[in-house]
Motif scaffolding. Sequence first.
Motif, PDB file in Angstrom:
ATOM      1  N   GLY A 170      75.627 -13.153 108.635  1.00 19.99           N
ATOM      2  CA  GLY A 170      74.531 -12.968 107.694  1.00 19.99           C
ATOM      3  C   GLY A 170      75.052 -12.679 106.304  1.00 19.99           C
ATOM      4  N   GLY A 171      76.386 -12.619 106.187  1.00 25.00           N
ATOM      5  CA  GLY A 171      77.009 -12.296 104.903  1.00 25.00           C
ATOM      6  C   GLY A 171      77.573 -13.536 104.230  1.00 25.00           C
ATOM      7  N   GLY A 172      77.888 -13.412 102.961  1.00 24.87           N
ATOM      8  CA  GLY A 172      78.529 -14.509 102.243  1.00 24.87           C
ATOM      9  C   GLY A 172      79.994 -14.187 102.070  1.00 24.87           C
ATOM     10  N   SER A 173      80.815 -15.204 101.884  1.00 19.66           N
ATOM     11  CA  SER A 173      82.238 -14.999 101.617  1.00 19.66           C
ATOM     12  C   SER A 173      82.716 -16.168 100.772  1.00 19.66           C
ATOM     13  CB  SER A 173      83.036 -14.934 102.921  1.00 19.66           C
ATOM     14  OG  SER A 173      83.203 -16.238 103.438  1.00 19.66           O
ATOM     15  N   ASP A 174      83.981 -16.121 100.376  1.00 22.80           N
ATOM     16  CA  ASP A 174      84.523 -17.221  99.576  1.00 22.80           C
ATOM     17  C   ASP A 174      84.378 -18.554 100.308  1.00 22.80           C
ATOM     18  OD1 ASP A 174      85.098 -15.565  97.494  1.00 22.80           O
ATOM     19  OD2 ASP A 174      87.242 -15.398  97.905  1.00 22.80           O
ATOM     20  N   ALA A 175      84.258 -18.506 101.642  1.00 25.55           N
ATOM     21  CA  ALA A 175      84.078 -19.747 102.410  1.00 25.55           C
ATOM     22  C   ALA A 175      82.813 -20.482 101.961  1.00 25.55           C
ATOM     23  CB  ALA A 175      84.014 -19.451 103.903  1.00 25.55           C
ATOM     24  N   ASN A 176      81.778 -19.742 101.562  1.00 27.71           N
ATOM     25  CA  ASN A 176      80.563 -20.405 101.067  1.00 27.71           C
ATOM     26  C   ASN A 176      80.880 -21.269  99.847  1.00 27.71           C
ATOM     27  OD1 ASN A 176      79.567 -17.946 102.587  1.00 27.71           O
ATOM     28  ND2 ASN A 176      77.625 -18.934 102.149  1.00 27.71           N
ATOM     29  N   ILE A 177      81.710 -20.726  98.962  1.00 30.35           N
ATOM     30  CA  ILE A 177      82.048 -21.450  97.725  1.00 30.35           C
ATOM     31  C   ILE A 177      82.886 -22.685  98.059  1.00 30.35           C
ATOM     32  CG2 ILE A 177      83.217 -21.274  95.480  1.00 30.35           C
ATOM     33  CD1 ILE A 177      80.984 -19.287  95.471  1.00 30.35           C
ATOM     34  N   PHE A 178      83.888 -22.536  98.939  1.00 24.53           N
ATOM     35  CA  PHE A 178      84.760 -23.672  99.257  1.00 24.53           C
ATOM     36  C   PHE A 178      83.968 -24.778  99.948  1.00 24.53           C
ATOM     37  CE2 PHE A 178      87.997 -20.065  99.767  1.00 24.53           C
ATOM     38  CZ  PHE A 178      88.190 -20.014  98.402  1.00 24.53           C
ATOM     39  N   ASN A 179      83.075 -24.389 100.846  1.00 29.77           N
ATOM     40  CA  ASN A 179      82.228 -25.385 101.507  1.00 29.77           C
ATOM     41  C   ASN A 179      81.365 -26.115 100.488  1.00 29.77           C
ATOM     42  OD1 ASN A 179      82.374 -25.521 104.614  1.00 29.77           O
ATOM     43  ND2 ASN A 179      82.509 -23.333 104.207  1.00 29.77           N
ATOM     44  N   ALA A 180      80.808 -25.355  99.539  1.00 27.53           N
ATOM     45  CA  ALA A 180      79.967 -25.981  98.511  1.00 27.53           C
ATOM     46  C   ALA A 180      80.786 -26.934  97.639  1.00 27.53           C
ATOM     47  CB  ALA A 180      79.301 -24.915  97.650  1.00 27.53           C
ATOM     48  N   LEU A 181      82.100 -26.669  97.519  1.00 26.68           N
ATOM     49  CA  LEU A 181      82.980 -27.545  96.729  1.00 26.68           C
ATOM     50  C   LEU A 181      83.450 -28.746  97.561  1.00 26.68           C
ATOM     51  CD1 LEU A 181      85.188 -24.944  94.792  1.00 26.68           C
ATOM     52  CD2 LEU A 181      83.421 -26.434  93.832  1.00 26.68           C
ATOM     53  N   GLY A 182      82.966 -28.841  98.793  1.00 27.06           N
ATOM     54  CA  GLY A 182      83.295 -30.008  99.613  1.00 27.06           C
ATOM     55  C   GLY A 182      84.512 -29.820 100.497  1.00 27.06           C
ATOM     56  N   VAL A 183      85.005 -28.599 100.616  1.00 29.68           N
ATOM     57  CA  VAL A 183      86.133 -28.331 101.513  1.00 29.68           C
ATOM     58  C   VAL A 183      85.595 -27.553 102.724  1.00 29.68           C
ATOM     59  CG1 VAL A 183      88.422 -27.266 101.754  1.00 29.68           C
ATOM     60  CG2 VAL A 183      87.697 -28.191  99.532  1.00 29.68           C
ATOM     61  N   PRO A 184      85.385 -28.239 103.869  1.00 31.75           N
ATOM     62  CA  PRO A 184      84.871 -27.523 105.033  1.00 31.75           C
ATOM     63  C   PRO A 184      85.802 -26.363 105.380  1.00 31.75           C
ATOM     64  CG  PRO A 184      85.032 -29.892 105.462  1.00 31.75           C
ATOM     65  CD  PRO A 184      85.712 -29.637 104.153  1.00 31.75           C
ATOM     66  N   SER A 185      85.261 -25.157 105.397  1.00 37.65           N
ATOM     67  CA  SER A 185      86.110 -23.969 105.567  1.00 37.65           C
ATOM     68  C   SER A 185      85.490 -22.996 106.562  1.00 37.65           C
ATOM     69  CB  SER A 185      86.281 -23.247 104.221  1.00 37.65           C
ATOM     70  OG  SER A 185      86.872 -24.104 103.269  1.00 37.65           O
ATOM     71  N   LEU A 186      86.344 -22.457 107.433  1.00 39.39           N
ATOM     72  CA  LEU A 186      85.944 -21.479 108.445  1.00 39.39           C
ATOM     73  C   LEU A 186      86.472 -20.109 108.066  1.00 39.39           C
ATOM     74  CD1 LEU A 186      87.109 -23.369 111.631  1.00 39.39           C
ATOM     75  CD2 LEU A 186      84.746 -23.068 110.892  1.00 39.39           C
ATOM     76  N   ILE A 187      85.858 -19.083 108.636  1.00 39.69           N
ATOM     77  CA  ILE A 187      86.368 -17.728 108.417  1.00 39.69           C
ATOM     78  C   ILE A 187      87.011 -17.252 109.721  1.00 39.69           C
ATOM     79  CG2 ILE A 187      85.836 -15.393 107.629  1.00 39.69           C
ATOM     80  CD1 ILE A 187      83.092 -16.619 106.663  1.00 39.69           C
ATOM     81  N   ILE A 188      88.256 -16.798 109.608  1.00 38.55           N
ATOM     82  CA  ILE A 188      88.988 -16.295 110.769  1.00 38.55           C
ATOM     83  C   ILE A 188      89.231 -14.802 110.541  1.00 38.55           C
ATOM     84  CG2 ILE A 188      91.121 -16.587 112.140  1.00 38.55           C
ATOM     85  CD1 ILE A 188      89.811 -19.231 112.036  1.00 38.55           C
ATOM     86  N   GLY A 189      88.960 -13.984 111.535  1.00 41.74           N
ATOM     87  CA  GLY A 189      89.145 -12.535 111.410  1.00 41.74           C
ATOM     88  C   GLY A 189      90.623 -12.161 111.390  1.00 41.74           C
ATOM     89  N   VAL A 190      90.909 -11.009 110.796  1.00 42.61           N
ATOM     90  CA  VAL A 190      92.295 -10.537 110.757  1.00 42.61           C
ATOM     91  C   VAL A 190      92.439  -9.127 111.338  1.00 42.61           C
ATOM     92  CG1 VAL A 190      93.246 -12.018 108.954  1.00 42.61           C
ATOM     93  CG2 VAL A 190      91.923 -10.020 108.300  1.00 42.61           C
ATOM     94  N   GLY A 191      91.419  -8.676 112.046  1.00 44.77           N
ATOM     95  CA  GLY A 191      91.555  -7.424 112.798  1.00 44.77           C
ATOM     96  C   GLY A 191      91.066  -6.161 112.119  1.00 44.77           C
ATOM     97  N   ALA A 192      90.542  -6.259 110.908  1.00 45.98           N
ATOM     98  CA  ALA A 192      90.053  -5.058 110.227  1.00 45.98           C
ATOM     99  C   ALA A 192      88.795  -4.539 110.930  1.00 45.98           C
ATOM    100  CB  ALA A 192      89.743  -5.368 108.772  1.00 45.98           C
ATOM    101  N   ASP A 193      88.733  -3.223 111.101  1.00 41.83           N
ATOM    102  CA  ASP A 193      87.640  -2.605 111.850  1.00 41.83           C
ATOM    103  C   ASP A 193      87.024  -1.504 110.980  1.00 41.83           C
ATOM    104  OD1 ASP A 193      86.054  -2.067 113.986  1.00 41.83           O
ATOM    105  OD2 ASP A 193      87.583  -1.032 115.164  1.00 41.83           O
ATOM    106  N   ASN A 194      85.722  -1.252 111.124  1.00 43.63           N
ATOM    107  CA  ASN A 194      85.011  -0.257 110.297  1.00 43.63           C
ATOM    108  C   ASN A 194      85.225  -0.516 108.802  1.00 43.63           C
ATOM    109  OD1 ASN A 194      84.224   1.158 112.622  1.00 43.63           O
ATOM    110  ND2 ASN A 194      86.025   2.487 112.547  1.00 43.63           N
ATOM    111  N   VAL A 195      85.175  -1.793 108.421  1.00 47.35           N
ATOM    112  CA  VAL A 195      85.463  -2.124 107.020  1.00 47.35           C
ATOM    113  C   VAL A 195      84.419  -1.526 106.087  1.00 47.35           C
ATOM    114  CG1 VAL A 195      86.687  -4.244 107.606  1.00 47.35           C
ATOM    115  CG2 VAL A 195      84.244  -4.340 107.113  1.00 47.35           C
ATOM    116  N   HIS A 196      84.821  -1.331 104.845  1.00 48.89           N
ATOM    117  CA  HIS A 196      83.981  -0.768 103.783  1.00 48.89           C
ATOM    118  C   HIS A 196      83.599   0.692 104.078  1.00 48.89           C
ATOM    119  CE1 HIS A 196      82.611  -4.957 102.107  1.00 48.89           C
ATOM    120  NE2 HIS A 196      83.879  -4.937 102.480  1.00 48.89           N
ATOM    121  N   THR A 197      84.378   1.374 104.919  1.00 48.88           N
ATOM    122  CA  THR A 197      84.179   2.811 105.136  1.00 48.88           C
ATOM    123  C   THR A 197      85.553   3.493 105.094  1.00 48.88           C
ATOM    124  OG1 THR A 197      84.556   3.041 107.533  1.00 48.88           O
ATOM    125  CG2 THR A 197      82.403   2.191 106.855  1.00 48.88           C
ATOM    126  N   THR A 198      85.522   4.815 104.997  1.00 42.14           N
ATOM    127  CA  THR A 198      86.790   5.559 104.976  1.00 42.14           C
ATOM    128  C   THR A 198      87.388   5.645 106.386  1.00 42.14           C
ATOM    129  OG1 THR A 198      85.522   7.609 105.168  1.00 42.14           O
ATOM    130  CG2 THR A 198      86.194   6.951 102.952  1.00 42.14           C
TER     131      THR A 198
END
Length: 370
Positions: free
Chosen positions: A316-344
């Motif tokens: 439900g969120g946006g990421s740089d992948a939205n921009i790359f897809n809009a530029l015509g480069v099909p792009s996926l988002i792959i996780g890198v293991g970060a947990d409880n992001v945007h919190t201390t």
Amino acid sequence: MIDQRRLVKTFKQLVTIDSLSLKEGAIMRFLKKELAGLGWRAAFTGRPAGGEVGSLVFLVPGFKSKGPRLLLNAHVDTVVPGKGIKPIEKGGYITSDGSTILGADNKAGVAVILEILRIIKEKKLSHPPLQVLFTVAEEIGLVGAAALPPSAVKADFGLVLDGGEIDKVVCRAPNQYNFVARVYGRAAHAGIHPEEGINAIKAASAAIAKMKLGRIDQETTANIGMIHGGVATNIIPDEVEIRGEARSHRLAKVKKQIGQMEKTLQNECRRHGAVCKIRFARIYESFNIAETSPLMEKAIAGMKASGIRPKIAGTGGGSDANIFNALGVPSLIIGVGADNVHTTKERLAVRDLVRGAEIVLSIIKEFNRD
Ligand code: CA
């Protein structure tokens, strides 16, 4: 194959360099130097308004492979509180000292890309041509990627390394519209001449109360996130500012939702004798990559080859992948293991960091072509 010690060391080094959105000068200088050490000359491009630097980009020619060109991307900026991060490693996890975020979102992605660049060189691994792109100001609304000159993104497919679970592939993301609405009433003394005032807060509140917000349907959401106005209890407020957004995987639905929010505001303001002025901005476009597309096929094959059963998901969120897809480069988002992001309480399992790097390397190999 991944050098765990080196990868963890790089990750910790990266998180200790402050890089709040638009303040990425120091981390970019560090990365440029690291890359120069590996023999890559990276260049800055597309500095966003108010930013210290632009994004960092360079091409890695294919080695013993004629595969399509693959974009490897990670954003380098972090959210607040993100200054003076002190990484602590304990029991297989890396955390902050509790006073800041950790910044695994997205330094884990940056560290993984650096490790992959080192390993393909050291082990002389065959790989398709790569475009490496470190973006700035992602967390404040994809501002860095949006500021890129479209010609700067030159790839056939893209892998955006960002965020969560390493077995997750995100292939769908919504459209988002933001708006700023200003409601103008008329100021008057609240105790002496209340009849002469038009209360902007009241008009705005009446409109908000009538809006459908939250989850509208399975693929559509809406929110009013900020409201500011008024100066004193004895003055009828003549101005209030409201900021909101709507998202949907379908453009028609997000437009309808935004349209309804605008209509409600206009109607209620009119009813109260107030005036409303609204500014909209399309923040990003949706994307939806089919499971049968070559990019998805290769991502799934790479994950399976790495011993992972991929979870294919939408966000439900946006990421740089939205921009790359809009530029015509099909792009996926792959996780890198970060947990409880945007919190201390953000944390990163060392095992996930290493596995994540292995998975990305495994996906890259799938694109090799003789
Ligand atoms: Ca992120």
